[in-house]
Design a protein around this motif. Structure first.
Motif, short mmCIF file in Angstrom:
data_model
loop_
_atom_site.label_atom_id
_atom_site.label_comp_id
_atom_site.label_asym_id
_atom_site.label_seq_id
_atom_site.Cartn_x
_atom_site.Cartn_y
_atom_site.Cartn_z
N PRO A 108 0.82 -1.21 0.00
CA PRO A 108 0.00 0.00 0.00
C PRO A 108 0.86 1.26 0.00
O PRO A 108 1.74 1.41 0.85
N MET A 109 0.63 2.10 -0.98
CA MET A 109 1.44 3.32 -1.11
C MET A 109 0.59 4.38 -1.77
O MET A 109 -0.28 4.05 -2.60
N ILE A 110 0.80 5.63 -1.40
CA ILE A 110 0.13 6.72 -2.12
C ILE A 110 1.21 7.66 -2.65
O ILE A 110 2.03 8.18 -1.88
N LYS A 142 -3.83 1.13 -8.45
CA LYS A 142 -5.18 0.62 -8.16
C LYS A 142 -6.23 1.69 -8.37
O LYS A 142 -7.35 1.40 -8.75
N ALA A 143 -5.88 2.94 -8.04
CA ALA A 143 -6.86 4.03 -8.13
C ALA A 143 -6.08 5.33 -8.27
O ALA A 143 -4.94 5.43 -7.81
N ALA A 144 -6.71 6.31 -8.92
CA ALA A 144 -6.06 7.62 -9.09
C ALA A 144 -7.12 8.70 -8.95
O ALA A 144 -8.20 8.59 -9.51
N ARG A 159 -10.39 8.32 0.43
CA ARG A 159 -10.52 7.39 -0.70
C ARG A 159 -9.17 6.76 -1.04
O ARG A 159 -9.06 5.57 -1.33
N ALA A 160 -8.14 7.59 -1.01
CA ALA A 160 -6.81 7.09 -1.37
C ALA A 160 -6.32 6.05 -0.35
O ALA A 160 -5.80 4.99 -0.73
N ILE A 161 -6.52 6.34 0.92
CA ILE A 161 -6.06 5.42 1.97
C ILE A 161 -6.82 4.09 1.86
O ILE A 161 -6.23 3.00 1.87
N GLY A 171 -0.73 0.47 -5.08
CA GLY A 171 -0.39 1.88 -5.21
C GLY A 171 -1.60 2.72 -5.60
O GLY A 171 -2.48 2.27 -6.33
N VAL A 172 -1.64 3.94 -5.08
CA VAL A 172 -2.70 4.89 -5.40
C VAL A 172 -2.05 6.23 -5.73
O VAL A 172 -1.04 6.60 -5.12
N TYR A 173 -2.62 6.90 -6.71
CA TYR A 173 -2.09 8.22 -7.08
C TYR A 173 -3.06 9.32 -6.66
O TYR A 173 -4.27 9.21 -6.86
N LEU A 174 -2.52 10.38 -6.08
CA LEU A 174 -3.32 11.54 -5.67
C LEU A 174 -2.71 12.80 -6.27
O LEU A 174 -1.56 13.14 -5.96
N ASP A 175 -3.47 13.45 -7.11
CA ASP A 175 -2.98 14.61 -7.86
C ASP A 175 -3.47 15.90 -7.19
O ASP A 175 -4.68 16.10 -7.03
#
Ligand SMILES: Cc1ncc(C[n+]2csc(CCOP(=O)(O)OP(=O)(O)O)c2C)c(N)n1
Ligand SMILES: [Mg+2]
Length: 576
Positions: A108-110, A142-144, A159-161, A171-175
């Motif tokens: 799990p990573m953001i 997994k999600a962005a 949502r990201a967590i 992995g999740v990306y947060l812009d």
């Protein structure tokens, strides 16, 4: 406590305000995230400063890829998303390899990246570091998500967590576009917009019928084998897994990062008889391990002729039948699955047939005995076995130290030689066999666990993240790096017979990597024999001082691609 920014000068009545910067910090803190790995720059420099001021530890790296690998392994070690913070376009791209690595490895990573102005980026008008980062990230995680309004920061982090840690982690990306950080809003409304994620990774309980089916297949085995993967290590269900394996009586094989879940010296460990057990087992139970290339896809020569039945325990239903038929799929989180298996086994589970146990033991003891004298040689320059024999003892004497490992021969041989004694103490290149995880992984391991770290690196592998030795010295971390310096990739002996350039696989001969460490105030040692290596590593592990040992290895000692030379494509046309 919510942060409040300064009051507006324009309004008469003083009003408590907050802004995007502070809402990001508050969202992290509310969810128990206290460490961030990253590289500063526009638009997140002030965010890093404010994080420090607000008690979040922000470790500042020399390259985002290394910060990303640190975040990825922090996620593996803590079951909370590791956070990597980068600037826009190039910084984001530098972090992206690690995000993809986290997704592939189920860590799990953001990746939180600042980005440039939407209006300009979307019209492609050439903004500073212009890039549609969200679109680029999407296939690799997994999600962005992208956040445009400060009032949405709380929900976006929630949502990201949740996306990062629930189900199969990844992995999740947060812009976060630059404008977001300066947006202000009423502090009370800001506080209310934050979301504390409740039960971020809910238990996924397996169906009782699936548990029964799995145990029926296991009980029918004449030659059972249990394979533990890094998913099992991630689960932190160590006691239950150990009880289950012991109750089953079956030989077990740990995948690389599952080593130590049960000690490698456990009587049921079949690590030293790997090829025999894979070939001869008739029932194979996979626990948090996938039938990917690392297990030859569950078929072919490695798995022998004998027909096999597979039992697979995994949180992801689509993992079942990915390569071969799974006779007993058991879908759920590993902790819940293993607890259910233990429960349903009852008090008198039959031991596997003794001829199977004896044949595995004989093979294992033979292989261990064959290896023993090679590990005790004191050759100079060193060969891999002489050097690794020393490091094996270092870890045996300090079972709670963390071993980080990358390279080709340096990886494959260290994995086989260095016994692990406790769970989650061996961290390495993971599913992709990626070079470059070394320093980021070592840094996060030291930061997240406060344990001493021994980092065993091929000289090529080290080069991918070597500049972070400055980071290690700057934060004064208890990391001892040993570089297996054989002058190149796989070997240092290749010659380019067609020109004056060096061969593609060789480096400067006799390089002194230890001097790099000295440049930043760390301890550098050049070790030319196992005895020297032993003294230097013991001193480093005891002192906790950042240390780099240049271990001089015979340039002819390695083999092409370590243990996976067979994966090199071949042509019937003759090599030049
Ligand atoms: C990111 C990435 N680039 C390239 C490779 C290909 N590769 C595999 S192992 C390796 C280096 C092996 O040399 P070294 O680390 O010195 O280990 P040795 O075999 O010499 O002990 C490389 C470049 C890779 N796995 N990952
Ligand atoms: Mg090398």
């Amino acid at each position: 406590m919510l942060n409040t920014a300064t009051k507006t000068e324009a309004s008469d009545a003083p009003q408590d305000l907050t802004d995007g910067f502070h809402l990001v910090i508050d969202a992290l803190k509310l969810n128990g995230i206290t460490t961030v790995y990253g590289v500063p720059g526009i638009p997140i420099t002030d965010l890093g400063r404010m994080m420090q001021a607000e008690g979040i530890r922000m470790l500042s790296f020399r390259h985002e890829q290394n910060a990303g690998y640190a975040a990825a392994i922090a996620g593996f070690l803590t079951r909370k998303p590791g956070i990597c913070l980068t600037v826009s376009a190039p910084g984001f791209l530098n972090g992206l390899t690690a995000l993809a690595h986290a997704t592939t490895n189920c860590f799990p990573m953001i990746l939180v990246s600042g980005s440039s102005e939407r209006e300009i980026v979307d019209l492609q008008q050439g903004d500073y570091e212009e890039m549609d980062q969200l679109a680029v990230a999407k296939p690799l995680c997994k999600a962005a998500f992208r956040v445009l309004h400060a009032a949405d920061i709380g929900i976006a982090f929630a949502r990201a967590i949740r996306a990062a840690v629930s189900g199969r982690p990844g992995g999740v990306y947060l812009d976060l576009p630059a404008k977001l950080f300066g947006q202000v809003m009423d502090a009370e409304a800001g506080r209310k917009s934050l979301v504390k994620v409740i039960d971020a990774a809910p238990a996924q309980i397996p169906a009782p019928s699936a548990v029964k089916r799995a145990l029926d297949v296991l009980k029918s085995a004449k030659r059972p084998l249990i394979i533990l993967g890094k998913g099992a290590a991630y689960a932190q269900a160590d006691d239950a897994i150990k009880s289950f394996v012991e109750k089953s009586g079956a030989p077990f094989l740990p995948m690389s990062m599952a080593k130590g879940l049960l000690p490698d010296l456990h009587p049921q460990c079949a690590g030293a008889a790997r090829s025999t057990v894979l070939k001869d087992a008739d029932v194979v139970m996979l626990v948090g391990a996938r039938l990917n290339w690392l297990l030859s896809h569950g078929k072919g020569k490695t798995w022998g002729e004998a027909p096999k039945k597979f039992i697979q325990v995994d949180i992801e239903p689509r993992e079942m039948d990915s390569n071969v038929e799974i006779a007993a799929p058991l879908v759920g989180d590993i902790g819940s699955c293993v607890a259910a298996l233990l429960d349903a086994m009852g008090g008198n589970w039959p031991a596997p047939p003794s001829d199977w146990l004896n044949s595995v033991k004989t093979k294992r003891d033979d292989n261990v005995a064959k290896m023993a004298p090679r590990l005790m040689n004191n050759n100079s320059p060193m060969d891999y076995h002489g050097a690794l024999g020393v490091l094996r003892t270092v870890i045996k004497e300090r079972p709670d130290a963390i071993l980080v490992n990358e390279g080709a021969n340096t990886l494959d041989l260290a994995r086989g030689v260095i016994d692990m004694h406790q769970p989650r103490k061996r961290l390495d290149v993971g599913t992709w066999g990626v070079m470059g995880i070394g320093m980021g992984t070592a840094i996060a391991a030291a930061v997240e666990t406060n344990k001493p770290v021994l980092c065993v690196e091929g000289d090529s592998a080290f080069g991918f993240s070597g500049m972070e030795v400055e980071t290690i010295c700057r934060y004064n971390l208890p990391i001892c790096i040993v570089i297996f310096n054989n002058d190149g990739i796989y070997r240092g002996t290749d010659v380019n017979s067609a020109g004056s350039d060096p061969a593609t696989t060789v480096f400067v001969k006799g390089a002194r990597y230890d001097k790099m460490m000295e440049a930043f105030g760390g301890v550098g040692v050049n070790a030319t024999s196992p005895d020297e290596l032993k003294r230097a590593v013991n001193a480093a592990m005891d002192s906790g001082k950042p240390t780099l040992i240049n271990a001089v290895i015979d340039p002819a000692a390695g083999s092409e691609s370590g243990r996976i030379g067979n994966l090199n494509p071949q042509s019937i046309l003759k090599k030049k």
